[in-house]
Design a protein around this motif. Structure first.
Motif, PDB file in Angstrom:
ATOM      1  N   UNK A 246       4.080  12.047   2.690  1.00 53.00           N
ATOM      2  CA  UNK A 246       4.168  10.838   3.522  1.00 53.00           C
ATOM      3  C   UNK A 246       5.059   9.796   2.883  1.00 53.00           C
ATOM      4  N   UNK A 247       5.643   8.944   3.695  1.00 53.49           N
ATOM      5  CA  UNK A 247       6.529   7.883   3.205  1.00 53.49           C
ATOM      6  C   UNK A 247       5.708   6.696   2.732  1.00 53.49           C
ATOM      7  N   UNK A 248       6.043   6.190   1.556  1.00 51.54           N
ATOM      8  CA  UNK A 248       5.352   5.026   1.013  1.00 51.54           C
ATOM      9  C   UNK A 248       5.205   5.128  -0.486  1.00 51.54           C
ATOM     10  N   UNK A 249       4.488   4.163  -1.056  1.00 56.47           N
ATOM     11  CA  UNK A 249       4.238   4.118  -2.497  1.00 56.47           C
ATOM     12  C   UNK A 249       2.735   4.139  -2.744  1.00 56.47           C
ATOM     13  N   UNK A 250       2.337   4.868  -3.774  1.00 58.96           N
ATOM     14  CA  UNK A 250       0.923   4.969  -4.106  1.00 58.96           C
ATOM     15  C   UNK A 250       0.539   3.885  -5.110  1.00 58.96           C
ATOM     16  N   UNK A 251      -0.562   3.210  -4.815  1.00 61.90           N
ATOM     17  CA  UNK A 251      -1.090   2.169  -5.703  1.00 61.90           C
ATOM     18  C   UNK A 251      -2.599   2.326  -5.845  1.00 61.90           C
ATOM     19  N   UNK A 252      -3.089   1.967  -7.014  1.00 66.72           N
ATOM     20  CA  UNK A 252      -4.526   1.919  -7.223  1.00 66.72           C
ATOM     21  C   UNK A 252      -5.115   0.639  -6.657  1.00 66.72           C
ATOM     22  N   UNK A 253      -6.398   0.685  -6.327  1.00 68.62           N
ATOM     23  CA  UNK A 253      -7.109  -0.493  -5.844  1.00 68.62           C
ATOM     24  C   UNK A 253      -8.316  -0.746  -6.739  1.00 68.62           C
ATOM     25  N   UNK A 254      -8.896  -1.929  -6.571  1.00 68.73           N
ATOM     26  CA  UNK A 254     -10.118  -2.239  -7.302  1.00 68.73           C
ATOM     27  C   UNK A 254     -11.116  -2.842  -6.307  1.00 68.73           C
ATOM     28  N   UNK A 308      -4.251   3.193   9.087  1.00 71.84           N
ATOM     29  CA  UNK A 308      -3.899   2.446  10.283  1.00 71.84           C
ATOM     30  C   UNK A 308      -4.271   0.983  10.226  1.00 71.84           C
ATOM     31  N   UNK A 309      -4.182   0.373   9.050  1.00 69.39           N
ATOM     32  CA  UNK A 309      -4.541  -1.037   8.932  1.00 69.39           C
ATOM     33  C   UNK A 309      -4.078  -1.626   7.618  1.00 69.39           C
ATOM     34  N   UNK A 310      -4.498  -2.883   7.371  1.00 70.78           N
ATOM     35  CA  UNK A 310      -4.031  -3.659   6.233  1.00 70.78           C
ATOM     36  C   UNK A 310      -5.172  -3.987   5.272  1.00 70.78           C
ATOM     37  N   UNK A 311      -4.819  -4.080   3.988  1.00 68.66           N
ATOM     38  CA  UNK A 311      -5.715  -4.675   3.000  1.00 68.66           C
ATOM     39  C   UNK A 311      -4.952  -5.789   2.293  1.00 68.66           C
ATOM     40  N   UNK A 312      -5.682  -6.772   1.826  1.00 63.76           N
ATOM     41  CA  UNK A 312      -5.050  -7.833   1.055  1.00 63.76           C
ATOM     42  C   UNK A 312      -4.497  -7.272  -0.247  1.00 63.76           C
ATOM     43  N   UNK A 313      -3.293  -7.707  -0.618  1.00 65.18           N
ATOM     44  CA  UNK A 313      -2.712  -7.275  -1.886  1.00 65.18           C
ATOM     45  C   UNK A 313      -3.541  -7.703  -3.086  1.00 65.18           C
ATOM     46  N   UNK A 314      -4.466  -8.618  -2.876  1.00 66.35           N
ATOM     47  CA  UNK A 314      -5.286  -9.074  -3.991  1.00 66.35           C
ATOM     48  C   UNK A 314      -6.145  -7.943  -4.538  1.00 66.35           C
ATOM     49  N   UNK A 315      -6.381  -6.919  -3.709  1.00 62.89           N
ATOM     50  CA  UNK A 315      -7.208  -5.784  -4.135  1.00 62.89           C
ATOM     51  C   UNK A 315      -6.384  -4.617  -4.667  1.00 62.89           C
ATOM     52  N   UNK A 316      -5.071  -4.795  -4.762  1.00 61.99           N
ATOM     53  CA  UNK A 316      -4.214  -3.753  -5.321  1.00 61.99           C
ATOM     54  C   UNK A 316      -4.005  -4.026  -6.804  1.00 61.99           C
ATOM     55  N   UNK A 317      -4.077  -2.985  -7.580  1.00 64.00           N
ATOM     56  CA  UNK A 317      -3.977  -3.125  -9.036  1.00 64.00           C
ATOM     57  C   UNK A 317      -2.525  -3.316  -9.461  1.00 64.00           C
ATOM     58  N   UNK A 318      -2.033  -4.529  -9.206  1.00 64.49           N
ATOM     59  CA  UNK A 318      -0.680  -4.909  -9.599  1.00 64.49           C
ATOM     60  C   UNK A 318      -0.708  -6.399  -9.905  1.00 64.49           C
ATOM     61  N   UNK A 319      -0.024  -6.841 -10.973  1.00 61.01           N
ATOM     62  CA  UNK A 319      -0.193  -8.239 -11.406  1.00 61.01           C
ATOM     63  C   UNK A 319       0.410  -9.290 -10.495  1.00 61.01           C
ATOM     64  N   UNK A 320       1.442  -8.964  -9.718  1.00 59.69           N
ATOM     65  CA  UNK A 320       2.077  -9.954  -8.855  1.00 59.69           C
ATOM     66  C   UNK A 320       1.532  -9.871  -7.433  1.00 59.69           C
TER      67      UNK A 320
END
Length: 333
Positions: A246-254, A308-320
């Motif tokens: 699939x197209x996209x980037x994989x990120x961890x969440x918390x 099929x939806x959105x999550x706030x980036x605040x829950x993605x394990x990335x500092x910015x």
């Protein structure tokens, strides 16, 4: 990879239950309405109550013995305790044999019934677990999957809308009892019944181009999110002909049970919830409502195409706040 290694099958054994029920039901292999009402959710949503019914009605471990003989399975054995169908021993090698029978030798009505239901796999299983891990996350459709999971450390795998309750019944709970303190024998093989397992099996690509069977055993205490992420990474590393990543980037969440919303705003718009600390595919991002988790705030939102939806980036394990390698979501026309 040890393709003959035996694992407790968890719900993968439901494939054998379905094939056993359909065996010699010719000439047209019609599935009675009452059985269709059980078999379809058992294949699509891994319904345990349906599995309990077929297991007890058609002979418990005799189901496994019959299918071993019919399909020439070499690593499959019935459980020592006939009450626990999920303790049936299976291997990746034998699971591929099962799919090859379905695709190449089964009567067309049997093949079409099984595969059409596996193509309609629901994200939330009947016990409210998110079952779209492994194959379902690693490849774009078309795919067809039958997944398996077992382990008392997996209560964080819940998906579905806020307030949705698990539909696991008391009878169905028999498939996932408290883990034993040490591995015990299953059939003629020593199969670990204590540590968590997560399995992803099925076909990938147009015309069921490739058969994939990924069986995993995890250390005691592994969270569902960690196991989900690990089997996803392993499956994505495979060279699968016909499979399209699939197209996209994989990120961890918390955090636990992060809401996936239909739009990047707060309100009554929750589509589902993420398993705790799971890795997700981000397709694009856009600004939306500001979310605050002191001491942090963030108004960027990530679109998860597989949910099929959105999550706030605040829950993605990335500092910015904004992800550096994810494009902006296109504006609506």
């Amino acid at each position: 990879m040890n393709t003959s290694m035996q694992f407790r099958s968890a719900s993968v054994v439901k494939l054998l239950m379905v094939l056993d029920f359909l065996w010699d039901r010719g000439p047209d292999y019609t599935v009675p309405a009452a059985d269709r009402a059980r078999l379809e959710p058992m294949l699509r949503s891994s319904d345990d109550a349906a599995a309990d019914y077929y297991w007890s009605t058609y002979g418990y471990t005799a189901i496994v013995d019959r299918m071993v003989g019919r399909l020439g399975l070499t690593d499959t054995a019935p459980p020592d305790d006939p009450d626990f169908w999920g303790y049936t021993a299976m291997s990746a090698r034998d699971t591929v044999k099962v799919y090859r029978y379905i695709l190449e030798k089964a009567p067309a009505p049997v093949r079409d019934f099984v595969m059409s239901n596996l193509r309609q796999s629901t994200r939330c299983a009947s016990d409210a677990f998110d079952q779209h891990f492994g194959i379902a996350g690693a490849f774009d459709r078309p795919w067809a999957v039958k997944q398996g999971w077992s382990g008392s450390s997996y209560p964080d795998g819940t998906c579905g809308p806020v307030g949705a309750a698990s539909t696991r019944t008391a009878a169905a709970a028999r498939t996932a009892p408290a883990p034993r303190t040490a591995p015990a024998a299953v059939g003629t093989a020593a199969v670990d019944l204590a540590r968590p397992v997560l399995h992803s099996t099925g076909t990938v690509g147009t015309g069921d181009r490739s058969i994939v069977a990924v069986f995993t055993l995890h250390p005691a205490g592994t969270s569902y999110g960690k196991a989900y992420t690990d089997i996803g990474r392993l499956t994505r590393s495979l060279n699968v002909p016909g499979g399209t990543p699939p197209t996209g980037r994989w990120y961890g969440t918390w955090s636990e049970l992060v809401n996936v919303r239909s739009e990047p705003v707060l309100g009554d718009n929750v589509r589902t919830r993420l398993p705790a600390a799971v890795e997700v595919l981000v397709g694009c991002q856009k600004r939306g409502a500001t979310v605050s988790v002191p001491p942090y705030t963030n108004d960027w939102w990530a679109y998860l195409p597989q949910y099929g939806g959105y999550i706030s980036n605040i829950y993605i394990s990335y500092p910015d706040n904004r992800l550096p390698d994810v494009p902006l979501c296109p504006s609506p026309l």
